[in-house]
Write a protein that holds these residues in place. Structure first.
Motif, PDB file in Angstrom:
ATOM      1  N   GLU A 216      -5.525  16.984 -73.812  1.00 47.14           N
ATOM      2  CA  GLU A 216      -4.609  17.213 -74.931  1.00 47.14           C
ATOM      3  C   GLU A 216      -4.271  18.694 -75.069  1.00 47.14           C
ATOM      4  N   ARG A 217      -5.281  19.549 -74.956  1.00 48.07           N
ATOM      5  CA  ARG A 217      -5.037  20.992 -75.075  1.00 48.07           C
ATOM      6  C   ARG A 217      -4.107  21.480 -73.967  1.00 48.07           C
ATOM      7  N   LEU A 218      -4.321  20.990 -72.749  1.00 42.91           N
ATOM      8  CA  LEU A 218      -3.445  21.359 -71.640  1.00 42.91           C
ATOM      9  C   LEU A 218      -2.014  20.919 -71.922  1.00 42.91           C
ATOM     10  N   TYR A 219      -1.866  19.719 -72.462  1.00 40.33           N
ATOM     11  CA  TYR A 219      -0.538  19.153 -72.733  1.00 40.33           C
ATOM     12  C   TYR A 219       0.181  19.935 -73.832  1.00 40.33           C
ATOM     13  N   LEU A 220      -0.486  20.143 -74.968  1.00 40.26           N
ATOM     14  CA  LEU A 220       0.173  20.738 -76.129  1.00 40.26           C
ATOM     15  C   LEU A 220       0.268  22.254 -76.047  1.00 40.26           C
ATOM     16  N   GLU A 221      -0.784  22.897 -75.558  1.00 38.15           N
ATOM     17  CA  GLU A 221      -0.846  24.361 -75.606  1.00 38.15           C
ATOM     18  C   GLU A 221      -0.237  25.029 -74.381  1.00 38.15           C
ATOM     19  N   GLU A 222      -0.076  24.272 -73.291  1.00 39.37           N
ATOM     20  CA  GLU A 222       0.495  24.880 -72.082  1.00 39.37           C
ATOM     21  C   GLU A 222       1.763  24.151 -71.631  1.00 39.37           C
ATOM     22  N   LEU A 223       1.636  22.862 -71.277  1.00 35.51           N
ATOM     23  CA  LEU A 223       2.801  22.136 -70.753  1.00 35.51           C
ATOM     24  C   LEU A 223       3.980  22.157 -71.711  1.00 35.51           C
ATOM     25  N   MET A 224       3.757  21.821 -72.988  1.00 36.56           N
ATOM     26  CA  MET A 224       4.857  21.667 -73.926  1.00 36.56           C
ATOM     27  C   MET A 224       5.509  22.989 -74.309  1.00 36.56           C
ATOM     28  N   LYS A 225       4.958  24.095 -73.854  1.00 42.41           N
ATOM     29  CA  LYS A 225       5.571  25.399 -74.086  1.00 42.41           C
ATOM     30  C   LYS A 225       6.442  25.846 -72.917  1.00 42.41           C
ATOM     31  N   THR A 226       6.501  25.030 -71.853  1.00 45.20           N
ATOM     32  CA  THR A 226       7.312  25.403 -70.694  1.00 45.20           C
ATOM     33  C   THR A 226       8.772  25.012 -70.904  1.00 45.20           C
ATOM     34  N   GLN A 227       9.667  25.729 -70.218  1.00 42.50           N
ATOM     35  CA  GLN A 227      11.087  25.407 -70.277  1.00 42.50           C
ATOM     36  C   GLN A 227      11.372  24.037 -69.679  1.00 42.50           C
ATOM     37  N   ASP A 228      10.663  23.699 -68.602  1.00 38.42           N
ATOM     38  CA  ASP A 228      10.949  22.440 -67.920  1.00 38.42           C
ATOM     39  C   ASP A 228      10.578  21.224 -68.764  1.00 38.42           C
ATOM     40  N   ALA A 229       9.502  21.310 -69.535  1.00 41.79           N
ATOM     41  CA  ALA A 229       9.139  20.188 -70.396  1.00 41.79           C
ATOM     42  C   ALA A 229      10.230  19.941 -71.429  1.00 41.79           C
ATOM     43  N   SER A 230      10.717  21.002 -72.043  1.00 41.48           N
ATOM     44  CA  SER A 230      11.805  20.879 -73.013  1.00 41.48           C
ATOM     45  C   SER A 230      13.073  20.368 -72.346  1.00 41.48           C
ATOM     46  N   GLU A 231      13.384  20.886 -71.165  1.00 36.74           N
ATOM     47  CA  GLU A 231      14.576  20.479 -70.439  1.00 36.74           C
ATOM     48  C   GLU A 231      14.525  18.998 -70.066  1.00 36.74           C
ATOM     49  N   GLY A 232      13.401  18.538 -69.565  1.00 31.59           N
ATOM     50  CA  GLY A 232      13.289  17.150 -69.139  1.00 31.59           C
ATOM     51  C   GLY A 232      13.453  16.172 -70.279  1.00 31.59           C
ATOM     52  N   LEU A 233      12.827  16.438 -71.418  1.00 33.39           N
ATOM     53  CA  LEU A 233      12.922  15.552 -72.574  1.00 33.39           C
ATOM     54  C   LEU A 233      14.341  15.539 -73.139  1.00 33.39           C
ATOM     55  N   ASN A 234      14.946  16.727 -73.241  1.00 33.82           N
ATOM     56  CA  ASN A 234      16.303  16.807 -73.771  1.00 33.82           C
ATOM     57  C   ASN A 234      17.314  16.157 -72.826  1.00 33.82           C
ATOM     58  N   ALA A 235      17.116  16.334 -71.522  1.00 33.77           N
ATOM     59  CA  ALA A 235      18.024  15.722 -70.555  1.00 33.77           C
ATOM     60  C   ALA A 235      17.983  14.208 -70.657  1.00 33.77           C
ATOM     61  N   PHE A 236      16.803  13.647 -70.877  1.00 28.13           N
ATOM     62  CA  PHE A 236      16.679  12.194 -71.031  1.00 28.13           C
ATOM     63  C   PHE A 236      17.472  11.722 -72.244  1.00 28.13           C
ATOM     64  N   ILE A 237      17.316  12.401 -73.353  1.00 27.15           N
ATOM     65  CA  ILE A 237      18.009  12.006 -74.583  1.00 27.15           C
ATOM     66  C   ILE A 237      19.519  12.175 -74.429  1.00 27.15           C
ATOM     67  N   GLU A 238      19.923  13.230 -73.711  1.00 28.97           N
ATOM     68  CA  GLU A 238      21.347  13.509 -73.530  1.00 28.97           C
ATOM     69  C   GLU A 238      21.953  12.751 -72.349  1.00 28.97           C
ATOM     70  N   LYS A 239      21.125  11.936 -71.682  1.00 23.50           N
ATOM     71  CA  LYS A 239      21.569  11.092 -70.561  1.00 23.50           C
ATOM     72  C   LYS A 239      22.221  11.914 -69.442  1.00 23.50           C
ATOM     73  N   ARG A 240      21.510  12.942 -68.997  1.00 28.93           N
ATOM     74  CA  ARG A 240      21.979  13.781 -67.895  1.00 28.93           C
ATOM     75  C   ARG A 240      20.797  14.112 -66.993  1.00 28.93           C
ATOM     76  N   LYS A 241      21.079  14.612 -65.808  1.00 29.48           N
ATOM     77  CA  LYS A 241      20.011  15.010 -64.893  1.00 29.48           C
ATOM     78  C   LYS A 241      19.423  16.346 -65.364  1.00 29.48           C
ATOM     79  N   PRO A 242      18.101  16.481 -65.319  1.00 29.04           N
ATOM     80  CA  PRO A 242      17.504  17.760 -65.719  1.00 29.04           C
ATOM     81  C   PRO A 242      17.728  18.834 -64.658  1.00 29.04           C
ATOM     82  N   VAL A 243      17.757  20.068 -65.107  1.00 26.08           N
ATOM     83  CA  VAL A 243      17.839  21.212 -64.217  1.00 26.08           C
ATOM     84  C   VAL A 243      16.491  21.933 -64.287  1.00 26.08           C
TER      85      VAL A 243
END
Length: 247
Positions: A216-243
């Protein structure tokens, strides 16, 4: 309308996910699931977790609930359910007729046994959104050969029930065959089953809480602070391919 149905008989408690067709594990459903699990006592042979309909066991956690501050709340609710499951002494059985993906796959894997239809499919597609599934990272490392578990975690591949389920039955015969399989447990002493399960966990040196907390700490404190994690989730919601940027 309730997203969870709860019932019991002489042998088993039954929790049915009831938000068809995909039974998405959003925060509201997770709260109901937690409350239903809280009603389960160690006084039956089994807890059965299943879903209404044939299409899906669960397509996983809500992607919207992974965004922003909701991610902490979602993870707290989601992992709280797994912690309750991990502490139950009675046998837990997932009946999977359709797709068990993401959090749905994790929920099935959290049970002691999985009985699957030949139409059932399992997968952890979170990597396609730039994240990983914390519970499955623990489960796949323990329940499958390491290379295969890591492959499922890193590719997001969806697979059939071979190597995952304890038994696979034709879809047309699933309910009858699953009930026949369950009779193998029901004929035993319910208390002896619980003691045998506790002994098995002691032999495994169960440390689920400690290891899940680290993931959980790895997920919340490290992964979720990366640009790619934000990009992937937003791309899914916006129905587009992630960059992907690799950071």
């Amino acid at each position: 309308m309730s997203k969870i149905e709860f019932s019991l008989d002489a042998n088993a408690y039954r929790i049915t996910l009831n938000d068809p067709p995909l039974h998405i594990l959003d925060i509201a459903m997770l709260e109901e699931l937690r409350d239903a699990l809280g009603k389960v006592n160690n006084d039956r042979h089994c807890l059965i977790i299943t879903a209404s309909g044939e299409k899906s066991f669960s397509a996983g956690a809500s992607v919207q609930d992974h965004l922003g501050d909701r991610a902490v709340m979602m993870l707290r609710q989601f992992h709280g359910c797994f912690r309750i499951l991990a502490k139950l002494d009675l046998v837990t059985v997932a009946l999977v007729k359709g797709a068990a993906l993401g959090g749905g796959c994790e929920l099935a894997l959290a049970c002691d046994f999985i009985l699957a239809s030949d139409r059932a499919r399992f997968g952890q597609p979170e990597i396609n959104l730039g994240v990983f599934p914390p519970v499955a990272a623990y489960q796949l490392s323990r329940q499958m050969p390491p290379r295969k578990g890591l492959e499922l975690l890193l590719t997001g591949e969806v697979v059939d029930a071979n190597g995952i389920a304890n038994a696979i039955f034709p879809a047309a015969e699933f309910d009858r065959r699953a009930d026949e399989w369950m009779q193998r447990l029901y004929k035993q002493s319910a208390s002896s089953l619980r003691f045998a399960k506790r002994a098995f966990r002691l032999a495994q040196n169960a440390d689920f809480d400690e290891r899940l907390a680290a993931v959980e700490r790895l997920y919340l404190e490290e992964l979720m602070k990366t640009q790619d994690a934000s990009e992937g989730l937003n791309a899914f919601i916006e129905k587009r391919k992630p960059v992907w940027r690799g950071r």
